[in-house]
Structures are given as C-alpha cells and as structure tokens.
Design a protein around this motif. Structure first.
Motif, PDB file in Angstrom:
ATOM      1  N   LEU A 185       0.867  -1.189   0.000  1.00  0.00           N
ATOM      2  CA  LEU A 185       0.000   0.000   0.000  1.00  0.00           C
ATOM      3  C   LEU A 185       0.898   1.232   0.000  1.00  0.00           C
ATOM      4  O   LEU A 185       1.627   1.483   0.959  1.00  0.00           O
ATOM      5  N   GLU A 186       0.839   1.948  -1.109  1.00  0.00           N
ATOM      6  CA  GLU A 186       1.693   3.137  -1.256  1.00  0.00           C
ATOM      7  C   GLU A 186       0.858   4.275  -1.825  1.00  0.00           C
ATOM      8  O   GLU A 186       0.238   4.128  -2.889  1.00  0.00           O
ATOM      9  N   ASP A 187       0.847   5.372  -1.080  1.00  0.00           N
ATOM     10  CA  ASP A 187       0.103   6.552  -1.514  1.00  0.00           C
ATOM     11  C   ASP A 187      -1.359   6.206  -1.800  1.00  0.00           C
ATOM     12  O   ASP A 187      -1.959   6.677  -2.770  1.00  0.00           O
ATOM     13  N   GLY A 188      -1.943   5.335  -0.952  1.00  0.00           N
ATOM     14  CA  GLY A 188      -3.361   4.990  -1.071  1.00  0.00           C
ATOM     15  C   GLY A 188      -3.683   3.993  -2.161  1.00  0.00           C
ATOM     16  O   GLY A 188      -4.854   3.664  -2.370  1.00  0.00           O
ATOM     17  N   GLU A 189      -2.666   3.506  -2.887  1.00  0.00           N
ATOM     18  CA  GLU A 189      -2.910   2.555  -3.969  1.00  0.00           C
ATOM     19  C   GLU A 189      -2.286   1.198  -3.628  1.00  0.00           C
ATOM     20  O   GLU A 189      -1.241   1.118  -2.985  1.00  0.00           O
ATOM     21  N   PHE A 190      -2.967   0.137  -4.111  1.00  0.00           N
ATOM     22  CA  PHE A 190      -2.509  -1.227  -3.851  1.00  0.00           C
ATOM     23  C   PHE A 190      -1.697  -1.748  -5.037  1.00  0.00           C
ATOM     24  O   PHE A 190      -2.063  -1.566  -6.199  1.00  0.00           O
ATOM     25  N   LYS A 191      -0.605  -2.387  -4.693  1.00  0.00           N
ATOM     26  CA  LYS A 191       0.215  -3.082  -5.684  1.00  0.00           C
ATOM     27  C   LYS A 191       0.556  -4.459  -5.134  1.00  0.00           C
ATOM     28  O   LYS A 191       0.455  -4.696  -3.934  1.00  0.00           O
ATOM     29  N   GLY A 192       0.956  -5.347  -5.992  1.00  0.00           N
ATOM     30  CA  GLY A 192       1.381  -6.655  -5.515  1.00  0.00           C
ATOM     31  C   GLY A 192       0.847  -7.785  -6.365  1.00  0.00           C
ATOM     32  O   GLY A 192       0.309  -7.576  -7.467  1.00  0.00           O
ATOM     33  N   SER A 193       1.004  -9.000  -5.853  1.00  0.00           N
ATOM     34  CA  SER A 193       0.624 -10.193  -6.622  1.00  0.00           C
ATOM     35  C   SER A 193      -0.086 -11.197  -5.706  1.00  0.00           C
ATOM     36  O   SER A 193       0.037 -11.152  -4.487  1.00  0.00           O
ATOM     37  N   ILE A 194      -0.812 -12.096  -6.357  1.00  0.00           N
ATOM     38  CA  ILE A 194      -1.539 -13.158  -5.660  1.00  0.00           C
ATOM     39  C   ILE A 194      -1.185 -14.490  -6.314  1.00  0.00           C
ATOM     40  O   ILE A 194      -1.333 -14.639  -7.534  1.00  0.00           O
ATOM     41  N   THR A 195      -0.701 -15.422  -5.512  1.00  0.00           N
ATOM     42  CA  THR A 195      -0.384 -16.762  -6.014  1.00  0.00           C
ATOM     43  C   THR A 195      -1.504 -17.720  -5.619  1.00  0.00           C
ATOM     44  O   THR A 195      -1.841 -17.847  -4.435  1.00  0.00           O
ATOM     45  N   LEU A 196      -2.078 -18.385  -6.607  1.00  0.00           N
ATOM     46  CA  LEU A 196      -3.189 -19.306  -6.386  1.00  0.00           C
ATOM     47  C   LEU A 196      -2.694 -20.737  -6.251  1.00  0.00           C
ATOM     48  O   LEU A 196      -1.540 -21.048  -6.572  1.00  0.00           O
ATOM     49  N   GLU A 197      -3.594 -21.621  -5.781  1.00  0.00           N
ATOM     50  CA  GLU A 197      -3.261 -23.030  -5.725  1.00  0.00           C
ATOM     51  C   GLU A 197      -2.992 -23.539  -7.146  1.00  0.00           C
ATOM     52  O   GLU A 197      -3.719 -23.240  -8.079  1.00  0.00           O
ATOM     53  N   GLY A 229      -1.595 -13.785 -10.239  1.00  0.00           N
ATOM     54  CA  GLY A 229      -2.182 -12.619 -10.893  1.00  0.00           C
ATOM     55  C   GLY A 229      -1.841 -11.358 -10.140  1.00  0.00           C
ATOM     56  O   GLY A 229      -1.291 -11.392  -9.030  1.00  0.00           O
ATOM     57  N   ASP A 230      -2.187 -10.227 -10.740  1.00  0.00           N
ATOM     58  CA  ASP A 230      -1.890  -8.929 -10.149  1.00  0.00           C
ATOM     59  C   ASP A 230      -3.018  -8.535  -9.211  1.00  0.00           C
ATOM     60  O   ASP A 230      -4.189  -8.815  -9.462  1.00  0.00           O
ATOM     61  N   ILE A 231      -2.666  -7.852  -8.100  1.00  0.00           N
ATOM     62  CA  ILE A 231      -3.666  -7.421  -7.133  1.00  0.00           C
ATOM     63  C   ILE A 231      -4.655  -6.447  -7.765  1.00  0.00           C
ATOM     64  O   ILE A 231      -5.840  -6.426  -7.409  1.00  0.00           O
ATOM     65  N   ALA A 232      -4.169  -5.684  -8.727  1.00  0.00           N
ATOM     66  CA  ALA A 232      -5.053  -4.713  -9.384  1.00  0.00           C
ATOM     67  C   ALA A 232      -6.184  -5.425 -10.118  1.00  0.00           C
ATOM     68  O   ALA A 232      -7.311  -4.916 -10.189  1.00  0.00           O
ATOM     69  N   GLU A 233      -5.908  -6.587 -10.682  1.00  0.00           N
ATOM     70  CA  GLU A 233      -6.946  -7.335 -11.392  1.00  0.00           C
ATOM     71  C   GLU A 233      -8.033  -7.813 -10.439  1.00  0.00           C
ATOM     72  O   GLU A 233      -9.209  -7.843 -10.781  1.00  0.00           O
ATOM     73  N   ALA A 234      -7.638  -8.185  -9.209  1.00  0.00           N
ATOM     74  CA  ALA A 234      -8.625  -8.641  -8.233  1.00  0.00           C
ATOM     75  C   ALA A 234      -9.517  -7.500  -7.769  1.00  0.00           C
ATOM     76  O   ALA A 234     -10.704  -7.704  -7.481  1.00  0.00           O
ATOM     77  N   LEU A 235      -8.961  -6.278  -7.700  1.00  0.00           N
ATOM     78  CA  LEU A 235      -9.726  -5.143  -7.193  1.00  0.00           C
ATOM     79  C   LEU A 235     -10.542  -4.460  -8.277  1.00  0.00           C
ATOM     80  O   LEU A 235     -11.423  -3.648  -7.974  1.00  0.00           O
ATOM     81  N   SER A 236     -10.284  -4.769  -9.547  1.00  0.00           N
ATOM     82  CA  SER A 236     -11.011  -4.146 -10.653  1.00  0.00           C
ATOM     83  C   SER A 236     -12.315  -4.893 -10.932  1.00  0.00           C
ATOM     84  O   SER A 236     -12.335  -6.121 -10.913  1.00  0.00           O
ATOM     85  N   PRO A 237     -13.402  -4.196 -11.225  1.00  0.00           N
ATOM     86  CA  PRO A 237     -14.675  -4.868 -11.542  1.00  0.00           C
ATOM     87  C   PRO A 237     -14.712  -5.410 -12.967  1.00  0.00           C
ATOM     88  O   PRO A 237     -15.643  -6.138 -13.323  1.00  0.00           O
TER      89      PRO A 237
END
Length: 707
Positions: free
Chosen positions: A89-101, A106-114
């Motif tokens: 969390l930097e300057d109110g924005e999320f960055k990072g990655s998610i590793t699935l089973e 995937g990118d955290i931004a993809e999870a937060l986007s509708p």
C-alpha cells in the motif's frame, strides 16, 4: 420359500430392460449430467465477483495495521505477505501479486477491478483477497503471527528424538530410537531406520482460545522458539503490551514422555477473565509399523480413562465415534505395539472421539491404518501463569514401563496405562500380570534368545500343571482299559429301545471301576485359563517384536514360508495371503494328539460325528491362527508336543495289570450314591416303567382288535 424366490427372480429376469433400452437410459443420464455441469460452469463464469467498498476499507486497515512499514520520502509504505498474497500500500494505492493453488498468479489490481476478460480467474483472485481479510479480521491481536518461517528445534534423550515446529508450536515428529521399523529387521545396524510414530503431515494438535466473538487456533500461528536448555524449549507468542502466550516442552533424560505446559503472562488483557474453557483438538493419521496389516489394525484403537474411573476404548474394528460427557484423565491413540497418550494433570471436560479405518484397498493403506481424532476442552483462567499441564507419552506398549508411569507422572491417581495392552478378560489378565509376565521378564533378564525363553516357559507351565494332567491321564487310562467292556455292552444292547438299559449298565460299569467319561475333562478345563492367557499374551508382547528364532525373522508376526497375492473367498480375512510354518506344525501336531485322544476314549468308534468334529477343529485352528504371531503358534506347537510325549510316557510307565487290579479293588468297595446319581437313576427307572406301560397298552390294544 425356495419357490417364492425362484418366482421373484424369474419375474425380475423376464422384465429386465433390453440392451438398447439400457444404452438409451445411460445416454440420457450422461446428457443430463453434462447439461447440469455446463449450467453450473456458465453460472459461475457469468457472475463477476467484486470487492465491496467495505471490504476495500478493511483491506487497507489490515495492511496498515499488520503490514511491514517503511518510509519512502514523506510517504509511509506498508507491505503485507500472507498465504500467497503479497500486497503493498503506497500513496493509497494497492500493488502486488496473488499466487493461487496450482502455481498460477495474478496482479492485485486485477482482483480489485470490476472489469475482467477471465471471469473464473478473476473470481479466484477475489476469493484469495477476501480470505486474507477474513483471517486478519477474526484473529485480531494474533494476526501478526499468521506470517513467519517454519523452523524446527530438536529435543533428544537416550530413547526419544522429538522435533518441535514453530508453525503451530507443536511436536511435529517423534522417533523411537531403540525400536526398528519392520522393514529393517534383517539389517545388522540396530539404529538404522528407527520407528517414527508420526511426522508433521500425519499428526496435529492445537489449543483454541476463545473470546465472546473470536476463536484463536494455535495451529494457525508461527511461534518464536526459545531454547532454555538441552531439555526444555518454549514456543512463544509475544502479543505486545506485556501479554504473552506460550507452550513449554520438557524432555526428561531416559524417559518416553514429554511434559507440555501452557504458560502465559497478562493474557487477561486479550482473553476475558470470564471465559472458563480452553479448547483442545488432536488428530492423527496412524502409521503402520508392522509387516502384517490385518492384525496390527485389529489391535489399534482410541483408548481413554475416566478421571478417577476405569479405562475404555472405541471399537478396534471399522469406524467408531463416542461423545463423552464425563471428565477424562487421559486419551491415547494406541497401535499394536506403540502408543501416543496425552495425560492431563487435571482432567478433560469430556471429549468427542472418532476412529475411522482406512480401507485396505486404498493407496494410503500401504502406510497407514486409521484416522483418529479427539476434540475436548479443559478448565481455563486467563490470569494464571500456568494454564494447563500435560504429559505426552510416546513409546512402546511395554507392561513394566507403562506401570512405572503411575509414580512418575501421577502419584495421586492410578493411570492404568497398562490397560492399553489387551491381555484378555479379568481372570486371564490376572494370570498374565501375576504370573506370565513376571516369569517372562525374569527369564529374559539372563536368557538372550526369546525362542528359548518360550520353550523354557512352556516346560515350566507343563510342570506346574502336571497334577491336573496326571488326573486326566489316569482317567484316560481307565477309560481305555474299559473299552472292551463298553464295546461288549454296545453289542449286547444294539436296539434304540434298549438305550436306557444300556446307559444304566454303562453307568454301573464306570461307577464300579471308579471311572467317568467326564473325569478327564475337568483337569483340562482347569488348564484352559492359562492356555487362553497365553493366547492374549503373545500377540501383545512387544519384547518378541523383531526377535528371530530358527527360520523366524519376527516372533511377533506370522512366519510365512509361502505367500501369494490372490484372495481366497471367505477366509482371506482370517487366513491371510500366506502359510505360516509354525502354525502348520501346530496343526499337524494337533491332529496327531486328537487321534491319540480319540483312541483312548471308550466307545469313540460309535460316535463318527464326534470323531469328524474332533479332526475338523485342528483345521479350523489352522485358518484362524495362520495370521497370529509365530511365537504363539510356536508355544502351542511345543505344548502339544510335550503333551503327546507325556501321554506316551504315562502309558509306558503305568502298568495295565496294576491299573486293572486297582479298578477291581475299587469295584469291591461299597458305593455311596450321591444325591445327583440317586435322582438320575430314579428318573431313569420312572422313564423305563413308563415305556413298559406304553408297550403293554399297545400290545393289549392289538390283541383286542384281533379277537
């Protein structure tokens, strides 16, 4: 009933559907299942899951509270990593990655986007983020310990090696240093491949702390290990503000038990003082340690002892469960020769116990026997420095060793840990604990070969039972000498109408000779408790485990000389897939003994059904004993062999002339009838008079009709 069955089956056969109809039905079912699956997939893919505004705010608060903070210029940057999710969390924005089973990420931004082009993948990312939020929300103060590195510490003494994992703060592995795995019995190196009771993948336990709205399970947290000395380790959680929670483990020198204490400081700041219980859960996937799966499974079960009461257990066969309301002193997961037993310093407030057998056809059955579990609770006070105290026993089911733990662990209460060793009903258990086991241990203290110990024990038991055997042989000799007289009576009274007279004459003959057909049975019956006690002793005797003798590699297992993979219908569950040589020798000896015994029985030739049954019994023993310990079959083989030798020796040294003279002298003595004999003879006299009256009336009726 047979005709009804034929009609029903005939009707079913005539009305069964044709192959074309069956094929049509199968195709319709296949299409229906395919349509259902397609509908399910379409439904899941058609709806895009999204993170709500409330969840987004909770995620931000979680990262700021529990994430690692760093400073980039004037702006703070927070980074949180947990369960495959790495968020910055930097300057109110999320960055990072998610590793699935399965390894995809995937990118955290993809999870937060509708918006998304891959609905299924997007929804999996959202579920992972939501899982992260839920974990930290429900764990509150403990959430800091959801992340960490799993490290292992080792406590070791002369007999045990115990590995402790920082993940869950629990014992992750136990190795018995002085016992070898059954696959290693042929090796010269006694310490190679020792028995491992369990590892982190097969055993797990945890404490569950409760508030009015939350539950904290210690198996989810990474503890900080603190090694106080060579024998003591503390797994600790520093919750801040002076609150600490930990589990202290101590391994005493030369012992098979590990002391486990729940220790805490100022935990009343985290757990309300009015929370009275601490929950506990334990599960184990019980490993196989012996060559014979069937017999090891039969002797594996969940055992437990009521506080101040007796020991009981779940059923050894199949699946079993029990919900106990009474307080328990200890609960144990017991294998044929080894056990894991948790002993409470105070008591458990009841428990739910379960045992589920792993099917023999499953892949896991090669290495595992059963799934066992325990859930319980115990009295708790968050302000106490030591909240709970236990002793874990990890060791062999060795009678003297288990007996000694009463004084070591619980001097105020008899733990009855020896009850995990199945030694039969009370009378047989008393014989085993009062005579067989002390004799066995005494001989084992100076004789290195357990095969010789069994031989000497058999001879000593035969000597002790000689007075009873002497009475039996004496009775058999009398019956054998009376055989010609019995045959003469059978020939003299061949008709069924004369059966009562023949029976009276036989009883008079036996009484005059001082003999009885049953007089040889009583001494044999008096010997039965020892025979049955030995039957329960050998399969439970861990001292025989891995001990070789002659061709036998393991006296606690069957001595298979021929094995196969095929299943024999109806008897494989008892007989197994092999032939045991000692069991075969025991059967042959039993047949020989049966023949000798039948020859000594007067009138034995006139009872072909009994004769056939007598010869069938040794064959039944072959079926049922083939899977038992070689030590047991060896004992019975030697015992029968000695009995045959005693029989022939008695016949050789007992003079027939002297025996007949003794019988003749006994016949001259006045006989005093017992009350039972007098009543029996009176009943026979009345029955004989009634038969005579019936025959007289029948004869009179026929005469009148002819007149």
């Amino acid at each position: 009933m047979l005709l009804m069955g034929l009609v029903i089956f005939g009707f079913m056969w005539l009305n069964q559907p044709s192959e074309a109809e069956l094929a049509q039905r199968r195709e319709a079912e296949r299409q229906a299942e395919a349509a259902a699956r397609q509908a399910e997939v379409s439904a899941s893919l058609g709806v895009v899951d999204t993170i709500t505004a409330a969840e987004l705010a909770s995620l931000k608060a979680t990262v700021q509270q529990f994430g690692y903070a760093s400073t980039d210029g004037k702006q703070s940057v927070y980074t949180l990593e947990n369960g495959g999710v790495s968020i910055t969390l930097e300057d109110g924005e999320f960055k990072g990655s998610i590793t699935l089973e399965g390894g995809s990420s995937g990118d955290i931004a993809e999870a937060l986007s509708p918006n998304t082009n891959n609905v299924a993948f997007h929804n999996r990312l959202v579920a992972k983020v939501r899982e992260l939020i839920d974990n930290y929300t429900k764990n509150g103060t403990f959430a800091n310990f959801l992340n960490g590195n799993d490290s292992t510490l080792v406590l070791e003494n002369e007999v045990l090696r115990v590995e402790l994992s920082s993940y869950g703060g629990q014992i992750s592995s136990v190795t018995l240093k002085n016992y070898r795995d059954h696959k290693n019995f042929n090796e010269d190196d006694s310490i190679a491949n020792p028995v491992k009771l369990f590892d982190a993948s097969t055993n797990s336990y945890s404490f569950i702390l409760n508030t009015h709205s939350q539950r904290f399970d210690t198996k989810d947290f990474y503890f900080t290990p603190v090694q106080l000395n060579d024998s003591t380790v503390v797994m600790q959680l520093d919750l801040g503000g002076g609150s600490k929670f930990g589990i202290r483990y101590t391994l005493p020198a030369g012992r098979y038990d590990v002391a486990m204490e729940v220790i805490q400081e100022q935990m009343d700041k985290v757990i309300p003082a009015n929370i009275p219980n601490l929950d506990f859960a334990w599960s184990q996937k019980m490993s196989r340690h012996e060559a014979g799966r069937m017999f090891e499974e039969r002797n594996s079960a969940v055992y437990y002892k009521y506080s101040g009461g007796s020991v009981d257990n779940l059923s050894e066969s199949g699946n079993a469960d029990e919900q106990l309301q009474d307080r328990l002193k200890w609960v144990g997961f017991k294998n044929q020769f080894f056990s894991s037993i948790l002993i409470n310093k105070t008591a458990f407030n009841g428990a739910v116990l379960e045992s589920h057998a792993i099917p023999s056809e499953s892949f896991d059955s090669r290495d595992y026997l059963k799934l066992m579990s325990m859930t319980s609770s115990l009295d708790y006070n968050s302000s106490m420095a030591i909240a709970a105290q236990f002793n874990f026993y990890f060791g062999p089911n060795l009678y003297p060793l288990l007996s000694s733990y009463d004084d070591i662990v619980s001097p105020d209460e008899d733990l009855q840990l020896t009850k995990v060793i199945p030694l039969g009903w009370p009378i047989f258990r008393w014989i085993n604990t009062g005579f067989i086991i002390p004799l066995f241990n005494f001989l084992g203290s100076f004789i290195p070969s357990y095969g010789l110990i069994i031989l000497i024990m058999t001879i000593l038991i035969k000597l002790i039972l000689w007075p009873l055997a002497h009475k039996s042989y004496k009775s058999q000799a009398r019956m054998r000498f009376l055989a010609p007289d019995v045959k003469a009576l059978n020939d003299k009274y061949p008709d069924k109408e004369q059966a009562m007279t023949k029976q009276q004459k036989l009883m008079e003959l036996y009484r005059n000779a001082g003999a009885s057909p049953m007089s040889g049975c009583l001494p044999l019956l008096l010997q039965m408790p020892i025979l049955v006690a030995m039957f329960t002793f050998f399969p439970s005797c861990i001292e025989l485990r891995g001990e070789s003798f002659l061709w036998v590699k393991d006296l606690s297992a069957p001595d298979a000389i021929v094995s196969w993979d095929a299943q024999i219908p109806f008897i494989t569950n008892y007989f197994g897939n092999h032939i045991s040589l000692f069991c075969l020798l025991m059967t042959v000896t039993n047949v020989v003994y049966t023949r000798i015994n039948m020859q000594s029985q007067a009138g034995g030739q006139s009872m072909p059904g009994m004769k056939m049954m007598a010869y069938l019994m040794p064959l039944m023993f072959l079926v049922f004993f083939n899977n038992y310990a070689a030590g047991l079959s060896y004992y019975y083989f030697i015992s029968l062999l000695i009995t045959i030798m005693q029989t022939y020796a008695y016949r050789h040294f007992v003079s027939e002339d002297k025996m007949r003279a003794l019988m003749a002298e006994n016949a001259k003595k006045p006989k005093k009838k017992s009350g039972f004999m007098a009543r029996l003879e009176e009943a026979q006299r009345q029955q004989q008079a009634m038969l005579a009256e019936q025959q007289r009336r029948k004869g009179g009726g026929n005469s009148k009709g002819r007149h």
